[in-house]
Design a protein around this motif. Structure first.
Motif, PDB file in Angstrom:
ATOM      1  N   ARG A   1       0.851  -1.105   0.052  1.00 17.94           N
ATOM      2  CA  ARG A   1      -0.016   0.057   0.130  1.00 17.94           C
ATOM      3  C   ARG A   1       0.802   1.286  -0.111  1.00 17.94           C
ATOM      4  O   ARG A   1       2.023   1.151   0.617  1.00 17.94           O
ATOM      5  CB  ARG A   1      -0.805   0.036   1.237  1.00 17.94           C
ATOM      6  N   ARG A   2       0.280   2.202  -0.746  1.00 17.89           N
ATOM      7  CA  ARG A   2       1.044   3.750  -0.786  1.00 17.89           C
ATOM      8  C   ARG A   2       0.811   4.048   0.611  1.00 17.89           C
ATOM      9  O   ARG A   2      -0.266   3.759   1.525  1.00 17.89           O
ATOM     10  CB  ARG A   2       0.537   4.454  -1.723  1.00 17.89           C
ATOM     11  N   ARG A   3       1.214   4.971   0.940  1.00 15.19           N
ATOM     12  CA  ARG A   3       1.114   5.801   2.448  1.00 15.19           C
ATOM     13  C   ARG A   3      -0.552   6.257   2.519  1.00 15.19           C
ATOM     14  O   ARG A   3      -0.763   6.348   3.658  1.00 15.19           O
ATOM     15  CB  ARG A   3       2.157   6.900   2.786  1.00 15.19           C
ATOM     16  N   ASP A   4      -1.012   6.594   1.499  1.00 12.61           N
ATOM     17  CA  ASP A   4      -2.385   7.035   1.517  1.00 12.61           C
ATOM     18  C   ASP A   4      -3.427   5.803   1.579  1.00 12.61           C
ATOM     19  O   ASP A   4      -4.423   6.237   1.409  1.00 12.61           O
ATOM     20  CB  ASP A   4      -2.719   8.134  -0.016  1.00 12.61           C
ATOM     21  N   GLY A   5      -2.708   4.858   1.652  1.00 12.32           N
ATOM     22  CA  GLY A   5      -3.703   3.537   1.644  1.00 12.32           C
ATOM     23  C   GLY A   5      -4.167   2.755   0.288  1.00 12.32           C
ATOM     24  O   GLY A   5      -4.706   1.678   0.164  1.00 12.32           O
ATOM     25  N   THR A   6      -3.372   3.388  -0.975  1.00  8.20           N
ATOM     26  CA  THR A   6      -3.943   2.866  -2.117  1.00  8.20           C
ATOM     27  C   THR A   6      -3.128   1.644  -2.246  1.00  8.20           C
ATOM     28  O   THR A   6      -1.804   1.636  -2.107  1.00  8.20           O
ATOM     29  CB  THR A   6      -3.578   3.447  -3.442  1.00  8.20           C
ATOM     30  N   ASP A   7      -3.857   0.376  -2.532  1.00  6.03           N
ATOM     31  CA  ASP A   7      -3.170  -0.894  -2.627  1.00  6.03           C
ATOM     32  C   ASP A   7      -2.465  -1.230  -3.926  1.00  6.03           C
ATOM     33  O   ASP A   7      -3.138  -0.672  -5.053  1.00  6.03           O
ATOM     34  CB  ASP A   7      -3.864  -2.159  -2.092  1.00  6.03           C
ATOM     35  N   GLY A   8      -1.846  -2.149  -4.028  1.00  4.19           N
ATOM     36  CA  GLY A   8      -1.306  -2.483  -5.190  1.00  4.19           C
ATOM     37  C   GLY A   8      -0.037  -3.667  -5.337  1.00  4.19           C
ATOM     38  O   GLY A   8       0.063  -4.380  -4.119  1.00  4.19           O
ATOM     39  N   LEU A   9       0.655  -3.979  -6.318  1.00  6.44           N
ATOM     40  CA  LEU A   9       1.587  -5.023  -6.465  1.00  6.44           C
ATOM     41  C   LEU A   9       3.010  -4.405  -6.462  1.00  6.44           C
ATOM     42  O   LEU A   9       3.259  -3.485  -7.049  1.00  6.44           O
ATOM     43  CB  LEU A   9       1.464  -5.985  -7.456  1.00  6.44           C
TER      44      LEU A   9
END
Length: 243
Positions: free
Chosen positions: A88-96
């Motif tokens: 996750r990015r620090r803003d909460g957006t998830d990914g790989l």
């Protein structure tokens, strides 16, 4: 909550392809072991207190830039295998986050321009009866793998199954910036799978301790209409470091 279907439309794809005969092999790891391999902009995503690392071999089919019409043949079918984890990015957006990408088509290494960790090698995917066999070795270095699975019955995905298989953006890092690549495709049709053979040194090559627990394994016949978007740098918002 991670979405089972694509979270965005990729209206102007940089690449179209099919991802076929994909096996998902997932191991639980201590979050600190995974966090040590990530850039500062990302944190290891956790499910039930563990970070997860996935070995995902598959077949890339009908790869083509968006301007190439369907009547014109795309690239020849080739094998690819990802070693990846969830972030996750620090803003909460998830990914790989890809720890490594093994590929049998050297042209795909052009994605190193945005930090994608491609390693050209000799890869194969073959069928024998009800078994699917994957194997690969890098042209440079000694990292390799061999996996033989027997797909089982289709399943209705649980929350954990969705969490382990459904991500709609990938992150890379290059030129001091975090890059984001969106993806769109139909939800994975998942099945159980039994492992006959599993030998790999990709985790060690990535800097991880060897897995000790039995993995969770799924198989998918694949998705045929994958749209990869243009990679773009994620510039931190003013006053918000680490995004």
């Amino acid at each position: 909550m991670v979405a089972y279907g694509a979270e965005q439309r990729v209206r102007v794809p940089a690449l179209r392809a099919g991802w076929l005969r994909q096996t998902f092999v997932h191991w639980a790891y201590p979050p600190d072991a995974v966090q040590a391999l990530l850039p500062e902009e990302l944190v290891a995503d956790e499910y039930e207190g563990a970070a997860w690392v996935g070995l995902t071999p598959f077949v890339m089919a009908d790869v083509r830039p968006p301007a190439v019409p369907a009547l014109v043949p795309g690239l020849p079918t080739f094998a690819e295998t990802n070693l990846r984890t969830f972030v996750r990015r620090r803003d909460g957006t998830d990914g790989l986050w890809f720890l490594s990408i093994e590929v049998a088509c050297p042209l795909m290494s052009a994605a190193r321009a945005v930090g994608a960790p491609y390693h050209p090698g000799t890869l194969s995917v073959s069928l024998a009866g009800d078994a699917v066999s994957y194997a690969g070795s890098r042209w440079v270095g000694e990292a390799s793998y061999r996996l033989v699975v027997r797909p089982g019955d289709p399943i209705t995905p649980t929350e954990r199954d969705v969490w382990l298989t459904s991500r709609w953006r990938a992150y890379t890092r290059r030129f001091g910036m975090l890059w984001e690549t969106p993806v769109e495709h139909e939800p994975w049709p998942l099945a159980d799978a039994a492992v006959d053979v599993l030998e790999e040194t990709l985790t060690a090559a990535a800097g991880l301790p060897a897995p000790t627990a039995e993995p969770l394994v799924h198989f998918s016949a694949g998705v045929g209409h994958v749209r990869l978007g243009m990679s773009r740098p994620r510039v931190p918002m003013p006053g918000r470091s680490g995004e």
